[in-house]
Enzyme design. Sequence first.
Site, mmCIF file in Angstrom:
data_model
loop_
_atom_site.group_PDB
_atom_site.id
_atom_site.type_symbol
_atom_site.label_atom_id
_atom_site.label_comp_id
_atom_site.label_asym_id
_atom_site.label_seq_id
_atom_site.Cartn_x
_atom_site.Cartn_y
_atom_site.Cartn_z
ATOM 1 N N ASN A 292 0.807 -1.215 0.000
ATOM 2 C CA ASN A 292 0.000 0.000 0.000
ATOM 3 C C ASN A 292 0.844 1.270 0.000
ATOM 4 O O ASN A 292 0.393 2.310 -0.485
ATOM 5 C CB ASN A 292 -0.913 0.003 1.232
ATOM 6 C CG ASN A 292 -1.558 1.348 1.455
ATOM 7 O OD1 ASN A 292 -2.453 1.758 0.715
ATOM 8 N ND2 ASN A 292 -1.099 2.064 2.478
ATOM 9 N N LYS A 299 4.527 17.204 -10.530
ATOM 10 C CA LYS A 299 5.096 18.299 -11.322
ATOM 11 C C LYS A 299 4.842 17.969 -12.789
ATOM 12 O O LYS A 299 4.806 16.795 -13.171
ATOM 13 C CB LYS A 299 6.609 18.423 -11.112
ATOM 14 C CG LYS A 299 7.050 18.929 -9.741
ATOM 15 C CD LYS A 299 6.847 20.436 -9.611
ATOM 16 C CE LYS A 299 7.402 20.941 -8.290
ATOM 17 N NZ LYS A 299 7.193 22.396 -8.133
ATOM 18 N N TYR A 357 4.024 9.360 -11.140
ATOM 19 C CA TYR A 357 3.059 8.563 -10.374
ATOM 20 C C TYR A 357 2.284 7.608 -11.286
ATOM 21 O O TYR A 357 2.131 6.411 -10.976
ATOM 22 C CB TYR A 357 2.101 9.502 -9.656
ATOM 23 C CG TYR A 357 1.119 8.820 -8.740
ATOM 24 C CD1 TYR A 357 1.516 8.312 -7.503
ATOM 25 C CD2 TYR A 357 -0.227 8.707 -9.092
ATOM 26 C CE1 TYR A 357 0.617 7.704 -6.656
ATOM 27 C CE2 TYR A 357 -1.139 8.110 -8.249
ATOM 28 C CZ TYR A 357 -0.718 7.606 -7.031
ATOM 29 O OH TYR A 357 -1.634 7.006 -6.190
#
Length: 451
Positions: A292, A299, A357
């Site tokens: 997790n 950015k 991400y």
Amino acid sequence: MSDLLLTLAAHPGANKLLKKLGLPAPVALQRSTQAIPDSPLQEATAVIGGVTGSEALDIVRARLQELGARVCEDKQTSEAPPDIALFDATGCRNSEDLDALYRFFHPLMAQFPRHGRALLLAQTPEQADDPVTAACAKAVEGFTRSLGKELGKRGATANLIYLTPGQEDRLAGPLTFFCSPASAYVDGQAIRLSAAVEAPPQTTLAQPQQNKIALVTGASRGIGAATARQLAGEGATVVCLDIPSASRALTSFAAEINGVPMPMDITAPDAPQTLAQFFLEQYGGLDIIVHNAGITRDKTLAKMSEATWRNVLDVNFRAVVAINEALLNAKVLRNMGRIICLSSISGVAGNFGQTNYAASKAALIGYVTALAPQLAHQGITVNAVAPAFIETDMTAQMPLLMREAGRRLNSLSQGGQPEDVAALIAFLAAPDAYGVTGATIRVCGQALIGA
């Protein structure tokens, strides 16, 4: 953080005003009130039907009755609007068979209740024996996703399970999850059952994780804490891992659930081997791994430093791979084990300013797909969970308009709770989820983004 529209919608006068203004009036979701209810569907009414030639209805009927539901074959024999509508379309082989979808669901729609569950079964398209049969299976998926959008305004959901003949015994766990309050925020999903993993020994419904050892990373708060609490409630001993700077909160939380705190930086070079040695020495092995822990460092790519790029990939992806490899190579993860990775809707659809991400979370989707067949012979399943907008400390810091968009752009018109993600993780960690592996399941209220 409270949801003003959800609060207003609960009051009749304010509800009418919201509708008059053209604003969403979300229905407060009905969630599980205990880790595993003794009879998850007690007092629920289920109406079941199917296309001629479908073969799963007998198993479906028996399982629903075991879970406490009253099962009817059609709406006419039901004394009240059904809480569950289940349709077996695995026998759908031509376009005329698709008409049965309309005939079953059309009379139910006017009175479909709040918090209801629609669940459909279909043949896996790739394993169909001719193009028309494959097309019909995909038609059921399109129907299910659209049905979910119509039912969402009532706090109800619609989901689909793909299976092939001979896999009906693998339906028990998914039926329990998708027909119960545990799946409150899982909507519009199509999961595929796999025959790759053998069935484990039977366990009791109330304590499916009794005597199991679980590792949850990022466990001091939010989704990690909710997951650790859920697994502990199901009988597992949970090792709660988080960064050293969170050790005080971690220790306090672990004490609440009778867990074991483990302050650690998972990106440290010695972290994988330290974990492997710890679980072998303390418990003789490990049964459940929930990856997790994750970070964002948003950015635009033009302004993103290489250090920022690497930091996110290190925590969200590279550490996951390194830990799994260490635990698997040392045979720490036991047979019938479970690996669950937290992906994200960003990994499915991408997001502005999140190239790092999104890359890390998409990587996890590809990772579980490829790793699952390699471990299936050991009875180990590998899956990913992809949350969308979940009400956490992180989303509470978002700008108002962005936060409202995240809440409203889904069929249920609200954000999810950490417990919603934890419930899906707990399902995938359970012994009776052995038919689901290599999958990525969204817990997103059927978010429009990436749909």
